[in-house]
Structure formats: C-alpha cells, structure tokens
Write an enzyme that holds these catalytic residues in place. Sequence first.
Site, PDB file in Angstrom:
ATOM      1  CB  SER A  34      33.792  46.487  37.476  1.00  0.00           C
ATOM      2  OG  SER A  34      33.272  46.171  36.138  1.00  0.00           O
TER       3      SER A  34
ATOM      4  CE1 TYR B 221      33.841  41.222  37.499  1.00  0.00           C
ATOM      5  CE2 TYR B 221      32.288  42.862  36.524  1.00  0.00           C
ATOM      6  CZ  TYR B 221      33.558  42.421  36.925  1.00  0.00           C
ATOM      7  OH  TYR B 221      34.647  43.180  36.701  1.00  0.00           O
TER       8      TYR B 221
END
Length: 255
Positions: A147, A160
């Site tokens: 990501s 995350y």
Amino acid sequence: MFDQNSFSLAGKVALITGGAHGLGQFYSIALSEYGADIFVVSASQRGWDETKEKVEANGQQVAFLQQDITDPDAADAIVQAVIEKFGHLDILVNNAGIQLRNDVLEFKDEDWRKVIDVNLNGLYYLSHAAAKVMSDQQHGKIINIGSMQSYRAGKRIFPYAASKHAVMGLTKAYADALAPYHIQVNGLAPGYISTDMTKPLQEDPVRGPEIAAHIPSGDWGKPEQLMGPMVFLASAASDYVTGVMLPVDGGYLLR
C-alpha cells in the site's frame, strides 16, 4: 531467452486471497487471461459468480473456498485444498486485507488485533505453507499486496500502516530466504485507485483534492492499471526480480 512467452502463465495455478471482489477480482482476471487457473479463498462468497464467469471466459478453471485466513491451521488447509484441486501451486497472491480507522486516543485494542491478524499474520502463515510446497517444486512466485502505507504514515489507521510496513519487510526477508529454491517474493503497492470503495474519498471536499494534487498527473488510477504489473510479477518475465515492493501509484510517492 526472452520472448512473448515470458509473460505466459499457461499451466500455472494461482492462489489469490480475497480474489473475487475489489482489486482482487482484477488480479484473478489478469492472471487467468494469461493462462493461469485460479483458486480463490475468501471469507464470504461475495463476487464468486461474477469471478467464475470472467475467469472461465478466459478459458481457465476457477475454484473457490470460503475460509477465514485467520483461523488456526487455515493456511495448511487452504494450500492442501489447492493441491487436491489442481495438483500444484505456482503463484500465491496475498491480497486479503482490512482497514479500520479511529482517532489515536480512541483506537480499540480489538481493532488493532483484527487488522494485524488479517493483514500480517494471515499473510505470513499462508506464505509459510505455500513456501513448503514451492520449495519442493523448486519454483514459485509469492506476491504480497502492499500500500502507500507501506511507505507513509496513516494517522488514523495505525494497525493498517503498521501491517503494510511489515508486509514490505516480510517480503524482503522471504525473498532472501527463498531465493535458493528459485522462488521470487515481491510486492505490489497500489496507489490511489478509483473503485467503489474509494469513491467517498474521491468525493470528499478536502481529501479528494489533496490526494489528486499529490499525484503528478492529477489522475487517480484505474484497477486495470494494476493488471499488467501483476502479470509481470507472476510470470517468468520477473524471474530475476525479487524482494521488491513495486508502487503502482502514478508517481504519488514522488511528492
């Protein structure tokens, strides 16, 4: 020798977590378009019918398993199911992931554990189980989905951000450890991609323009723009590429 067949996945079997909806479905379609049979594992049956139709339209087989990857012993059971169905496992795409957000002082311990369990622990155990099979075969590709938060802070998505930083580190460690077995381990880090899930963010009057201004072209990415890089990392064309987290971000990280 390099030729057009270097990108062929004919005869290969790809296991894709969360491969029936969202960006995962695009990975399933891309790999099947280049000749791979697909095994999808997901926590629900969302997107199964559509994915089956699209993969079979590419002339490939597809199988599904409903399984929470965080369950004890899930990884070994998933890999065994792939072997029983197709006889071998050549490509693992660790795509499944979740994101929970909250303010720093309000973040819940259970939300931390839930995100780390899916995004990091589930990925690790499945990679470990797949590596045992791939090492016996003396070939394989493991592709971890990173990501922009593999590189940057996420001030309301702490687990995350932590998990995606860790995915990058684990990608490098596994690439080093598995290289003697002719297994390449790489990552794909999508930038800001236009999907139904990100539509509210695009339309946010503050964050939408901020993100667009951070991308040199000003354009959000399209899911289709991840398909070529995925095929490259899964194919023989990338046999001398390992330990890389490849950003597909339109240059977002340049600024």
